[in-house]
Design an enzyme around this catalytic site. Structure first.
Site, PDB file in Angstrom:
ATOM      1  N   LEU A 214       0.829  -1.205   0.000  1.00  0.00           N
ATOM      2  CA  LEU A 214       0.000   0.000   0.000  1.00  0.00           C
ATOM      3  C   LEU A 214       0.870   1.264   0.000  1.00  0.00           C
ATOM      4  O   LEU A 214       0.507   2.262  -0.645  1.00  0.00           O
ATOM      5  CB  LEU A 214      -0.912   0.002   1.234  1.00  0.00           C
ATOM      6  CG  LEU A 214      -2.043  -1.034   1.233  1.00  0.00           C
ATOM      7  CD1 LEU A 214      -2.782  -0.998   2.569  1.00  0.00           C
ATOM      8  CD2 LEU A 214      -3.017  -0.776   0.083  1.00  0.00           C
ATOM      9  N   VAL A 217       1.987   2.007  -3.408  1.00  0.00           N
ATOM     10  CA  VAL A 217       0.891   2.647  -4.142  1.00  0.00           C
ATOM     11  C   VAL A 217       0.786   4.120  -3.745  1.00  0.00           C
ATOM     12  O   VAL A 217       0.633   5.008  -4.586  1.00  0.00           O
ATOM     13  CB  VAL A 217      -0.440   1.928  -3.868  1.00  0.00           C
ATOM     14  CG1 VAL A 217      -1.611   2.691  -4.482  1.00  0.00           C
ATOM     15  CG2 VAL A 217      -0.405   0.507  -4.421  1.00  0.00           C
ATOM     16  N   HIS A 218       0.903   4.398  -2.449  1.00  0.00           N
ATOM     17  CA  HIS A 218       0.803   5.758  -1.941  1.00  0.00           C
ATOM     18  C   HIS A 218       1.910   6.650  -2.501  1.00  0.00           C
ATOM     19  O   HIS A 218       1.665   7.776  -2.950  1.00  0.00           O
ATOM     20  CB  HIS A 218       0.877   5.719  -0.409  1.00  0.00           C
ATOM     21  CG  HIS A 218       0.865   7.060   0.247  1.00  0.00           C
ATOM     22  ND1 HIS A 218      -0.147   7.965   0.046  1.00  0.00           N
ATOM     23  CD2 HIS A 218       1.741   7.654   1.111  1.00  0.00           C
ATOM     24  CE1 HIS A 218       0.105   9.071   0.753  1.00  0.00           C
ATOM     25  NE2 HIS A 218       1.238   8.892   1.402  1.00  0.00           N
ATOM     26  N   VAL A 219       3.137   6.130  -2.514  1.00  0.00           N
ATOM     27  CA  VAL A 219       4.276   6.906  -3.033  1.00  0.00           C
ATOM     28  C   VAL A 219       4.115   7.146  -4.523  1.00  0.00           C
ATOM     29  O   VAL A 219       4.343   8.258  -5.032  1.00  0.00           O
ATOM     30  CB  VAL A 219       5.598   6.175  -2.733  1.00  0.00           C
ATOM     31  CG1 VAL A 219       6.759   6.863  -3.428  1.00  0.00           C
ATOM     32  CG2 VAL A 219       5.839   6.127  -1.224  1.00  0.00           C
TER      33      VAL A 219
END
Length: 222
Positions: A214, A217-219
């Site tokens: 996750l 994905v966030h980065v």
């Protein structure tokens, strides 16, 4: 004598080096990003231009919020590296980043406490802004269009879109599982039944794998 001194001093110097690096990143990271990428002043541009959306200034984080976010991010990096070192023998050399396996085992749970507290503060700060609305559900239904680059027909969003809100709540659940399972397997502090520890270890490792994914994905989205 020199070898003995090296073995005794190296772990401490590595820990001090990590702390110094994290402090430097915390205090200068945002400024470096602004200088490298020349990020515009969104709040000023929003006020000066009538073409900017009314909620553009909402996307600017306050200094305390940035510091809070950096604390979570830096703690996560340390925890991911030290946790992977214990997850599989192939990653065990990562313990040298923290002065060896003993120091890694000592530091990991304490850094976990720091991350849990920092994340709890973020959660309290932002959970109201991440309450899912019907517009978010509609956004999620059209998320494939956003991924394909077609964002013209996406529903109007506030500070966070539906995808960001889903990430927020998923990370909240994962962080809760990580904290509870981490406390259960912190054997130098707590003493619980072995069968509970075995379950907690599996939950801790599985949740950590999900969180690492996750965060990637966030980065990438950021």
């Amino acid at each position: 004598i020199l070898v003995t001194m090296y073995r005794r001093v190296t772990p401490h110097m590595l820990v001090i080096g990590w702390l110094a690096l994290l402090i430097c990143l915390w205090t200068t990271g945002d400024r470096v990003i602004d200088l490298v990428f020349e990020e515009p002043d969104v709040a000023a541009d929003s006020a000066a231009s009538t073409e900017e959306p009314d909620n553009a200034a909402e996307h600017v984080l306050m200094p305390s919020e940035r510091a809070n976010h950096w604390a979570v991010g830096m703690s996560f990096i340390v925890l991911a590296l030290s946790g992977l070192a214990f997850f599989h023998p192939a990653f065990f050399p990562l313990t040298q980043l923290f002065g060896g396996p003993v120091w890694t085992r000592i530091l990991h749970p304490w850094v976990g406490v720091v991350m849990a507290v920092a994340f709890a503060i973020i959660f309290v700060r932002f959970f109201r802004l991440n309450i899912v609305t019907p517009a978010d559900i509609e956004w999620l239904k059209k998320a494939k269009n956003m991924v394909d680059g077609n964002d013209h027909d996406m529903p109007e969003q506030g500070k966070y879109n539906g995808g960001q809100k889903m990430l927020f709540w998923t990370l909240g659940v994962c962080m809760t599982l990580m904290t509870v399972s981490g406390l259960l397997i912190w054997r130098s502090m707590f003493h619980v039944d072995t069968s509970i520890i075995r379950v907690a270890v599996v939950v801790h490792a599985a949740t950590a794998a999900v969180m690492i994914g996750l965060i990637f994905v966030h980065v990438y989205a950021a």
